[in-house]
Design a protein around this motif. Structure first.
Motif, short mmCIF file in Angstrom:
data_model
loop_
_atom_site.label_atom_id
_atom_site.label_comp_id
_atom_site.label_asym_id
_atom_site.label_seq_id
_atom_site.Cartn_x
_atom_site.Cartn_y
_atom_site.Cartn_z
N TYR A 1 -4.86 0.32 7.80
CA TYR A 1 -5.76 -0.82 7.68
C TYR A 1 -5.26 -2.04 8.45
O TYR A 1 -6.02 -2.95 8.74
N ILE A 2 -3.96 -2.08 8.71
CA ILE A 2 -3.40 -3.14 9.55
C ILE A 2 -2.50 -2.49 10.59
O ILE A 2 -2.04 -1.36 10.41
N ARG A 3 -2.28 -3.22 11.66
CA ARG A 3 -1.41 -2.77 12.75
C ARG A 3 -0.21 -3.71 12.82
O ARG A 3 -0.30 -4.88 12.41
N PRO A 4 0.88 -3.22 13.38
CA PRO A 4 2.02 -4.13 13.60
C PRO A 4 1.62 -5.30 14.49
O PRO A 4 0.76 -5.15 15.37
N VAL B 1 2.03 -4.83 2.66
CA VAL B 1 2.09 -4.57 4.10
C VAL B 1 2.38 -3.09 4.34
O VAL B 1 1.71 -2.44 5.16
N MET B 2 3.35 -2.54 3.61
CA MET B 2 3.70 -1.12 3.78
C MET B 2 2.50 -0.24 3.48
O MET B 2 2.19 0.69 4.24
N ASP B 3 1.82 -0.50 2.38
CA ASP B 3 0.65 0.29 1.99
C ASP B 3 -0.45 0.20 3.04
O ASP B 3 -1.00 1.21 3.47
N GLN B 4 -0.75 -1.01 3.45
CA GLN B 4 -1.85 -1.22 4.39
C GLN B 4 -1.54 -0.60 5.76
O GLN B 4 -2.42 -0.02 6.39
N TYR C 1 -4.52 -10.48 10.26
CA TYR C 1 -5.02 -10.49 11.63
C TYR C 1 -5.16 -11.90 12.20
O TYR C 1 -5.14 -12.07 13.42
N ARG C 2 -5.26 -12.89 11.35
CA ARG C 2 -5.32 -14.27 11.85
C ARG C 2 -3.93 -14.80 12.19
O ARG C 2 -3.80 -15.90 12.73
N GLY C 3 -2.88 -14.04 11.86
CA GLY C 3 -1.53 -14.40 12.27
C GLY C 3 -0.74 -15.21 11.26
O GLY C 3 0.34 -15.73 11.58
N CYS D 1 4.69 -16.01 11.33
CA CYS D 1 3.47 -16.59 11.88
C CYS D 1 3.38 -16.25 13.37
O CYS D 1 4.37 -16.30 14.08
N GLY D 2 2.19 -15.89 13.80
CA GLY D 2 2.02 -15.50 15.19
C GLY D 2 0.58 -15.63 15.64
O GLY D 2 -0.27 -16.13 14.91
N PRO D 3 0.30 -15.15 16.83
CA PRO D 3 -1.06 -15.28 17.37
C PRO D 3 -2.05 -14.39 16.62
O PRO D 3 -1.69 -13.37 16.05
N GLU D 4 -3.28 -14.83 16.66
CA GLU D 4 -4.35 -14.04 16.04
C GLU D 4 -4.55 -12.75 16.83
O GLU D 4 -4.45 -12.73 18.05
N THR D 5 -4.78 -11.68 16.10
CA THR D 5 -5.08 -10.38 16.72
C THR D 5 -6.36 -9.85 16.08
O THR D 5 -6.86 -10.41 15.10
N GLN D 6 -6.88 -8.79 16.63
CA GLN D 6 -8.09 -8.20 16.09
C GLN D 6 -7.85 -6.73 15.77
O GLN D 6 -7.16 -6.04 16.53
N PRO D 7 -8.43 -6.24 14.68
CA PRO D 7 -8.33 -4.80 14.40
C PRO D 7 -9.14 -4.02 15.44
O PRO D 7 -10.20 -4.48 15.87
#
Length: 171
Positions: free
Chosen positions: A80-83, A72-75, A49-51, A90-96
């Motif tokens: 538990y994670i989103r695309p 990644v596949m499992d999560q 989520y921090r990118g 590496c990319g921008p921080e996102t939030q669950p």
């Protein structure tokens, strides 16, 4: 407690295959470490989520990039994670979102110490089926068609793709 349930499930899967046939059994990704500390999975989620890039995360944990792809596949499969817009890079921080946060809270209760990747997945294959898979994949059959043919979940086929590609049996 979780390890016992996982062990019982593995024994059930092996017994199921022995009932089907006495042929050789092939174990998908047997060289991977599918059992993780829950705290490490939570750290992975934080990095995701921090990118941070998947390559960086793999280096942080001292794991192979393919092994991290399985995480990644499992999560993602368990919600538990989103695309991310940047995917594995590496990319921008996102939030669950709120639903993901609830799932993660439940995960902490269900797996207080140890987390098993794809715990409900059958990693055991008949060796002849693996050879048939290799032929089908190399002839261009889709993952979905192969899953239908073998009557298996698409995740099981995707994991076999990773396994066989790493070993150089498929293109």
């Amino acid at each position: 407690m979780i390890a016992v349930a996982t062990q019982d499930e593995a024994i059930r899967q092996i017994e199921n295959h022995f009932r089907k046939s006495r042929r050789k059994i092939y174990v998908v990704l047997e060289e991977f470490h599918l059992e993780w500390k829950t705290s490490d999975i939570l750290m992975f989620q934080k990095f995701w989520y921090r990118g941070f890039s998947l390559k960086w995360i793999a280096e942080y944990f001292g794991r192979d990039i393919d092994e991290m792809a399985v995480v990644v596949m499992d999560q993602a499969r368990r919600g538990y994670i989103r695309p991310r817009p940047s995917g594995i890079f590496c990319g921008p921080e996102t939030q669950p979102d709120a639903n993901v946060k609830k799932r993660i809270a439940k995960m902490k209760i269900l797996y207080p110490e140890t987390y098993m990747l794809f715990e409900d997945t059958d990693f055991y294959w008949d060796e002849r089926d693996v050879l048939q898979f290799d032929r089908m994949w190399n002839e261009g059959y889709s993952l979905e068609d192969i899953a239908t043919y073998f009557r298996r979940h698409e995740d099981e086929i995707a994991l076999l793709v990773i396994d066989r590609a790493r070993k150089g049996y498929i293109n």
